[in-house]
Structures are given as C-alpha cells and as structure tokens.
Write a protein that holds these residues in place. Structure first.
Motif, PDB file in Angstrom:
ATOM      1  N   TYR A 192      14.236  54.680  46.512  1.00 34.60           N
ATOM      2  CA  TYR A 192      13.895  56.203  46.184  1.00 34.60           C
ATOM      3  C   TYR A 192      12.870  56.964  47.281  1.00 34.60           C
ATOM      4  CZ  TYR A 192      17.135  56.295  42.309  1.00 34.60           C
ATOM      5  OH  TYR A 192      18.230  56.347  41.644  1.00 34.60           O
ATOM      6  N   LYS A 193      11.899  55.978  47.706  1.00 35.27           N
ATOM      7  CA  LYS A 193      10.755  56.453  48.581  1.00 35.27           C
ATOM      8  C   LYS A 193      11.073  56.714  50.063  1.00 35.27           C
ATOM      9  CE  LYS A 193       5.996  56.137  46.815  1.00 35.27           C
ATOM     10  NZ  LYS A 193       4.891  55.021  46.548  1.00 35.27           N
ATOM     11  N   THR A 194      11.737  55.576  50.471  1.00 38.17           N
ATOM     12  CA  THR A 194      12.080  55.690  52.003  1.00 38.17           C
ATOM     13  C   THR A 194      13.146  55.274  52.508  1.00 38.17           C
ATOM     14  OG1 THR A 194      11.272  53.190  52.064  1.00 38.17           O
ATOM     15  CG2 THR A 194       9.485  55.175  52.542  1.00 38.17           C
ATOM     16  N   GLU A 195      14.278  55.024  51.525  1.00 38.92           N
ATOM     17  CA  GLU A 195      15.505  54.633  52.019  1.00 38.92           C
ATOM     18  C   GLU A 195      16.872  55.145  51.289  1.00 38.92           C
ATOM     19  OE1 GLU A 195      15.718  50.363  51.762  1.00 38.92           O
ATOM     20  OE2 GLU A 195      14.385  49.974  53.279  1.00 38.92           O
ATOM     21  N   THR A 196      16.404  56.611  50.689  1.00 36.89           N
ATOM     22  CA  THR A 196      17.657  57.227  49.847  1.00 36.89           C
ATOM     23  C   THR A 196      18.562  57.534  50.662  1.00 36.89           C
ATOM     24  OG1 THR A 196      15.922  57.964  48.302  1.00 36.89           O
ATOM     25  CG2 THR A 196      18.118  59.152  48.148  1.00 36.89           C
ATOM     26  N   ALA A 197      19.862  57.227  50.529  1.00 38.66           N
ATOM     27  CA  ALA A 197      21.147  57.969  51.087  1.00 38.66           C
ATOM     28  C   ALA A 197      22.183  57.559  50.185  1.00 38.66           C
ATOM     29  CB  ALA A 197      21.368  57.353  52.371  1.00 38.66           C
ATOM     30  N   ASN A 198      23.266  58.520  50.751  1.00 38.48           N
ATOM     31  CA  ASN A 198      24.770  58.026  49.911  1.00 38.48           C
ATOM     32  C   ASN A 198      25.150  56.721  50.830  1.00 38.48           C
ATOM     33  OD1 ASN A 198      26.780  57.895  48.213  1.00 38.48           O
ATOM     34  ND2 ASN A 198      27.027  60.137  48.033  1.00 38.48           N
ATOM     35  N   VAL A 199      26.118  55.916  50.161  1.00 34.02           N
ATOM     36  CA  VAL A 199      26.675  54.977  50.873  1.00 34.02           C
ATOM     37  C   VAL A 199      28.181  55.075  51.187  1.00 34.02           C
ATOM     38  CG1 VAL A 199      25.160  53.262  49.566  1.00 34.02           C
ATOM     39  CG2 VAL A 199      27.386  53.750  48.529  1.00 34.02           C
ATOM     40  N   HIS A 200      28.577  54.220  52.353  1.00 36.47           N
ATOM     41  CA  HIS A 200      30.038  54.182  52.631  1.00 36.47           C
ATOM     42  C   HIS A 200      30.303  55.420  53.177  1.00 36.47           C
ATOM     43  CE1 HIS A 200      30.473  51.314  49.262  1.00 36.47           C
ATOM     44  NE2 HIS A 200      29.882  50.600  50.406  1.00 36.47           N
ATOM     45  N   ARG A 201      29.490  56.495  53.755  1.00 37.64           N
ATOM     46  CA  ARG A 201      29.825  57.886  54.131  1.00 37.64           C
ATOM     47  C   ARG A 201      29.188  58.249  55.506  1.00 37.64           C
ATOM     48  NH1 ARG A 201      30.276  57.722  48.769  1.00 37.64           N
ATOM     49  NH2 ARG A 201      31.655  59.116  47.488  1.00 37.64           N
TER      50      ARG A 201
ATOM     51  N   VAL B 243      26.962  58.306  59.092  1.00 41.08           N
ATOM     52  CA  VAL B 243      27.034  57.441  60.236  1.00 41.08           C
ATOM     53  C   VAL B 243      25.470  57.484  60.437  1.00 41.08           C
ATOM     54  CG1 VAL B 243      28.938  57.694  60.992  1.00 41.08           C
ATOM     55  CG2 VAL B 243      27.406  59.416  61.780  1.00 41.08           C
ATOM     56  N   HIS B 244      24.476  58.127  59.741  1.00 43.81           N
ATOM     57  CA  HIS B 244      22.980  58.223  60.225  1.00 43.81           C
ATOM     58  C   HIS B 244      22.401  56.872  59.828  1.00 43.81           C
ATOM     59  CE1 HIS B 244      21.981  59.355  56.007  1.00 43.81           C
ATOM     60  NE2 HIS B 244      23.019  60.132  55.881  1.00 43.81           N
ATOM     61  N   TYR B 245      21.335  56.816  60.339  1.00 38.24           N
ATOM     62  CA  TYR B 245      20.293  55.625  60.148  1.00 38.24           C
ATOM     63  C   TYR B 245      20.302  55.303  58.600  1.00 38.24           C
ATOM     64  CZ  TYR B 245      16.185  52.570  59.323  1.00 38.24           C
ATOM     65  OH  TYR B 245      15.443  51.699  58.897  1.00 38.24           O
ATOM     66  N   LEU B 246      19.943  56.258  57.770  1.00 32.31           N
ATOM     67  CA  LEU B 246      19.576  55.966  56.128  1.00 32.31           C
ATOM     68  C   LEU B 246      20.800  55.528  55.624  1.00 32.31           C
ATOM     69  CD1 LEU B 246      16.869  58.549  55.115  1.00 32.31           C
ATOM     70  CD2 LEU B 246      16.668  55.977  55.265  1.00 32.31           C
ATOM     71  N   SER B 247      21.774  56.047  55.851  1.00 33.91           N
ATOM     72  CA  SER B 247      23.193  55.845  55.142  1.00 33.91           C
ATOM     73  C   SER B 247      23.558  54.394  55.561  1.00 33.91           C
ATOM     74  CB  SER B 247      24.134  56.839  55.595  1.00 33.91           C
ATOM     75  OG  SER B 247      25.369  56.470  54.869  1.00 33.91           O
ATOM     76  N   GLU B 248      23.445  54.075  56.769  1.00 38.03           N
ATOM     77  CA  GLU B 248      23.850  52.498  57.099  1.00 38.03           C
ATOM     78  C   GLU B 248      22.935  51.662  56.484  1.00 38.03           C
ATOM     79  OE1 GLU B 248      24.239  52.961  61.304  1.00 38.03           O
ATOM     80  OE2 GLU B 248      26.186  53.675  61.227  1.00 38.03           O
TER      81      GLU B 248
END
Lengths: 152, 411
Positions: free
Chosen positions: B52-61, B63-68
């Motif tokens: 939640y602090k530094t790696e929040t993103a949705n998955v499988h969607r 192409v940006h760094y955090l999502s990957e």
C-alpha cells in the motif's frame, strides 16, 4: 474499564436467580407465548403469559436453556411483570432496552426499573447484551403474537 | 556443506507476533482462539504495508512499472501457495475470499452445472455450517439429496457408514479434514480413495488442517481443497480454492466481469483460461501478497517442525483441563489437533467465556458454527481453547487458573 467493574457483571442477585429461577415452568393456560432464540450463542427460551380481560398480566413464566445472564434476566422479568398492565410492561421493556444498551443511567434518569437496574453494567459487554434482552424481546413478541423471536 | 535443519523455538517465534504482547483488562493476553483466526507475524504486516505504501497498482492490466511489479508479486504469491500445497501447476490455485467462498464456488459452478435431480452429495455430521449450507441450497434448487456420515462419541467419523452411503447416485463428497470444534483429523486420504473407486470427486475443507501440518494435494489426490488465509497466519479476506485443472476446465465461470474474459462482444463472450476464469474483477491483491508472506514465514521453520510442540500442548492441556472437577472434554478422537473443546458442569459456556476473559484469556464459546455437533452431544455450546504453535504450557496454566476462578463465582 478496570478489572473490578468487569467482575461486577456477576452480582449476587444474578447468580441467585440463575441458581433458582422464578416462574421456571410451562404455563398451561397461557393466552400468549413465543419462542426466543439467539442464533449466535444458542440461547433458547419460551415465554408464556396469561393476560386477562383487564389487559393485566395475571401470570407469566419461562422455560429454556441459556447462560446465567439470560436465565437471571428472564427470571427477574417474570417476577417484575406479574400483575402488571400490558401498557406498563411495554413501557418497562423500553426502559430495560435503554438500560442494557447504555442509554439509560438509572442514577441520572427517573425510571421504574427497580431491581432490574442490576443489569446496568452489561453494556460494557456488547456480546452479552443479547443474553440479557432475549427474554424481554420474547415477551414483547408474545404480546404482539409473533411465534418466534430472534435477537440477530 | 552440512544441512542444518531449522529448529522450532517457541520463545523466538513469539517475538515475531506483535499481537501476542498486548494487555487485556490490565493482564498479559493469553490468546487461545486460533481456530477462529490466527495472529499475523510482523513480516505479513510489513508485506501488506509495503504494497500500500510503495507498490500499489492493479494487476494484469497496466504496462507501467507499478502494475507489472504488483502483478509479479500477486502471481508470486500464487506460486508460493502452489508449492505450499504441492499442486501440480499454479493455475490450479484460485484466489477467493476464504474457505466459505471456495466451497460456494464449487457448489455454484460444479454443482449447478453437473448435478441433477436425484443425485446425492455426501458430507459429514461434523461439518462447519459453510460446508453444509451451500449444499443444502444446491439440493433445494436441483432436487438433490444430502447424505451425512455420522461420527461416534469420541468424534471420529464412522468409515463403514461412509462406505454404505456411497453409491451410483453419489456425485460429490465434501468433507472437513480437521474439525474446528472437535479437533478430529479425519481419514481424508481413505475417503478420497474410496470415492474415486466410483469416480466421485471429493472436496476437502482444509480450513483447520492447513494451519496444522503440511498438505500435499497430489498425494491426497483430492479434486478440490479449500482454505482461508487468516487461519494460516495471513490476512482476512483472502482464501484459496485448489482444483484439479482437468476438472476446473470443464466448469463454467462462477462470476462474470473483468479479468475472467478473453474476448467480449455483445453477441458472445469467450472466457479466460485458468485460474482467471474464476477470478472476476480486481482481486484482493494486497492480501494475496500478505498470504504469500505468511507462507514464506512458515517455511523459515517448517509447519511440520511445530507438530511435536503442538502435541505436547494438546496432551498437557487435556490433562490439565480434565483435572478440574466438572470439566468434560468434547472431542476425544485418537487422531486430533490441538483444539480443546470442553464443558463445565452447571456453568454455561458464555459465562465461562466472559469470566476467563476478565483474566485476559481469550477462548471461543458457543456452537462454533457446528450446530449439528452440539446436537450430537446434546449440549447448547462449548468453550474452546485452540492452540497454535506460538502458545505455551504457561498459557494453559493461566486458562486452568481462570476456569477455577470462574467456578468459584458460581459456587
């Protein structure tokens, strides 16, 4: 809340009513009855009333299984309501409900709770409020012709 | 290089669980309600915080760094679970909200698709409500019948009765591995073998078993296995349904939405491959990662290396509770886990629960979502002390002392 306040839940009068519940029987000539059930803990009781033409609770009793709090509460309820007008019983239900949910402080507000004020500390135990109120809800349900009352 | 086997050390392990070290009503907490939920080690709390602090993103969607990054962590957790239960492939691990949702998934998808009127489902008398009600709902809808394997007064399933219930109408067996109220370890391997002789698939409710000892789904040869993260020292809101890919592939989706599709037009939608077919919508990313961290944690010493300690706790606790006049242990199976259900003569379980809580001791009281078990023993409720590997004999002593004190109130 300190430790002493917590142990006060099990006061002598509650323990005594648990040990020797009053009016603990089936009422053969009941005009009203209902089954009360608390699915969370399995507490289960029947409340019977005999109401006469003058709308007075001539007799009241209960039967069932439950913890000390629910048994003592049912026992004290029956002792208190015997001989009372239905209208007054319903008013007392409201007061008792407010007492056990911590809305009525018997030391601060005028009331007709009498000995029932022994349950005033129970709102400190949210999981146990239902134990104290089950018989009252069942009594009210019986007067309103509900067959089964659940406190969930 | 010599291999040094990890040694399980209770005192050391207790330091990893911050929640063990709080005061309750001014007294050091004694937490004996692990069958309800377990505490989380700091590493699990840290993993969720980090997400939640530094790696929040949705998955499988994206192409940006955090999502990957989030996708890699999320799928990494799935791989950890696959290894933990010894599944053949990661796509056989489906994330759910918990055991209950896992069982409902099978009832809805497998049950509604493959079962028809007159078919029979076998469960046992000691099932948790979550392994009774979904089947009752299915039976009501489809006109199927629910058959019940009884147990004896020690709390052991009657295997011969199970064999009698199995017949050509049986379409599914769903049984609990370890009973949450009795502690019984059921002979699930034998049940599976027997059911497979008639080609009947078997679902195992492993909610309590998964936290007790290691599980190998391939060795068991179960068709489905369900468990929750929060009973496995992980977060709430995340659980697992394991299913054999061969079965899962034949089943229709459970819910519709994003992630579970491969192509959508208004005329027709084609479904995604496993496991995504069964994971509609944004999944519980943070808690899946938290569950992965819980498994990492358990592997630092190995769950099976805690068995000796838990057996000692069970034996010590059984002796200590039985020595109290009026106390009766409910559930005395030969093979059982460190779950101790008991009754106290003349005192309702809820009064015991409140009074021992006054001493800082947390136990569960009630029917434990096992009303048929209570009916078997003709009791309204029990008190239950369920011990995890971080519990100690000193804590059992405190429970015993608290029960004596409660009895004194009622004298």
């Amino acid at each position: 809340m300190d430790h002493d306040t917590r142990t006060e839940l099990y006061q002598q009068v509650i323990l005594e009513h648990n040990k020797k519940p009053r009016n603990f029987k089936k009422l053969e000539n009941a005009t009203h009855s209902a089954e009360g059930y608390n699915p969370l803990c399995g507490d289960h009781l029947m409340v019977y009333l005999h109401v006469n033409n003058a709308q007075t609770i001539e007799d009241i009793s209960f039967e069932g299984d439950g913890c000390a709090i629910s048994k003592a509460s049912a026992s004290m309820m029956t002792s208190t309501l015997k001989g009372m007008k239905i209208e007054d019983a319903q008013k007392l239900f409201e007061q008792f409900h407010r007492l056990v949910t911590g809305e009525l402080d018997p030391g601060q507000e005028e009331n007709t709770l009498g000995k029932l004020a022994v349950f005033s500390g129970i709102w400190h135990f949210p999981a146990r409020v239902k134990c104290a109120i089950l018989s009252w809800h069942t009594m009210k349900g019986a007067l309103e012709h509900q067959q089964t009352v659940s406190t969930e | 290089m010599t291999h040094i086997s990890p040694i399980f050390n209770v005192a050391q392990v207790r330091k990893d669980f911050p929640n063990l070290h709080i005061l309750v009503h001014g007294r050091p907490l004694v937490y004996l309600d692990n069958a309800a939920t377990t505490f989380k080690p700091q590493t699990v709390i840290d993993a969720i915080e980090k997400h939640y602090k530094t790696e929040t993103a949705n998955v499988h969607r994206g192409v940006h760094y955090l999502s990957e990054k989030a996708t890699a962590e999320f799928e990494g957790a799935r791989d950890k679970i696959k290894n933990f239960i010894h599944a053949k492939q990661s796509c056989e691990v489906i994330f759910t909200r918990g055991t209950t949702e896992s069982i409902n998934l099978v009832a809805h998808s497998y049950g509604r698709h493959f079962l028809k009127e007159g078919d029979e489902i076998i469960i046992s008398e000691m099932e948790h409500h979550s392994n009774i009600v979904p089947w009752q709902m299915l039976c009501e809808e489809k006109g199927c019948k629910l058959k019940i394997i009884p147990f004896n007064d020690a709390g052991e399933l009657l295997f011969d009765e199970f064999k009698k219930l199995l017949n050509s109408q049986t379409k599914l067996v769903s049984v609990v591995y370890v009973s949450n109220s009795l502690g019984t370890i059921n002979p699930v391997k034998e049940i599976i073998t027997e059911a497979h002789k008639l080609h009947v698939p078997v679902l195992i409710d492993a909610a309590q078993a998964v936290t007790y000892h290691s599980i190998d789904v391939q060795e068991l040869d179960c068709d489905f296995l369900a468990f929750s993260g929060h009973k496995l020292f992980g977060p709430t809101g995340i659980g697992v349904l394991y299913g054999k890919a061969s079965l899962l592939n034949t089943m229709p989706p459970y819910q519709g939405g994003g992630d579970m599709i491969s192509k959508v037009t208004f005329e027709k939608t084609t479904y995604n491959v496993l496991p995504y077919k069964f994971e509609a919508g944004t999944p519980n990313v943070a808690d899946a990662i938290g569950l992965g961290a819980a498994i990492d944690y358990l592997q630092t010493f190995g769950l099976d290396n805690t068995l000796q300690h838990k057996k000692e706790l069970l034996d010590y606790g059984t002796q200590a509770l039985q020595s109290i006049p009026g106390v009766k242990i409910i559930g005395t199976a030969q093979r059982k886990t460190s779950i101790l259900s008991f009754t106290v003569d003349g005192i309702h379980a809820h009064d015991i629960g409140t009074l021992v809580d006054n001493e800082g001791v947390a136990i569960r009281t009630g029917h434990h979502c096992n009303q048929p078990v209570m009916q078997h023993f003709h009791i309204p409720a029990t008190s239950r002390a369920s011990l995890a590997f971080y519990n100690t004999k000193e804590e059992i002593d405190k429970l015993v002392k608290a029960v004596y004190k409660a009895k004194k109130v009622f004298e």
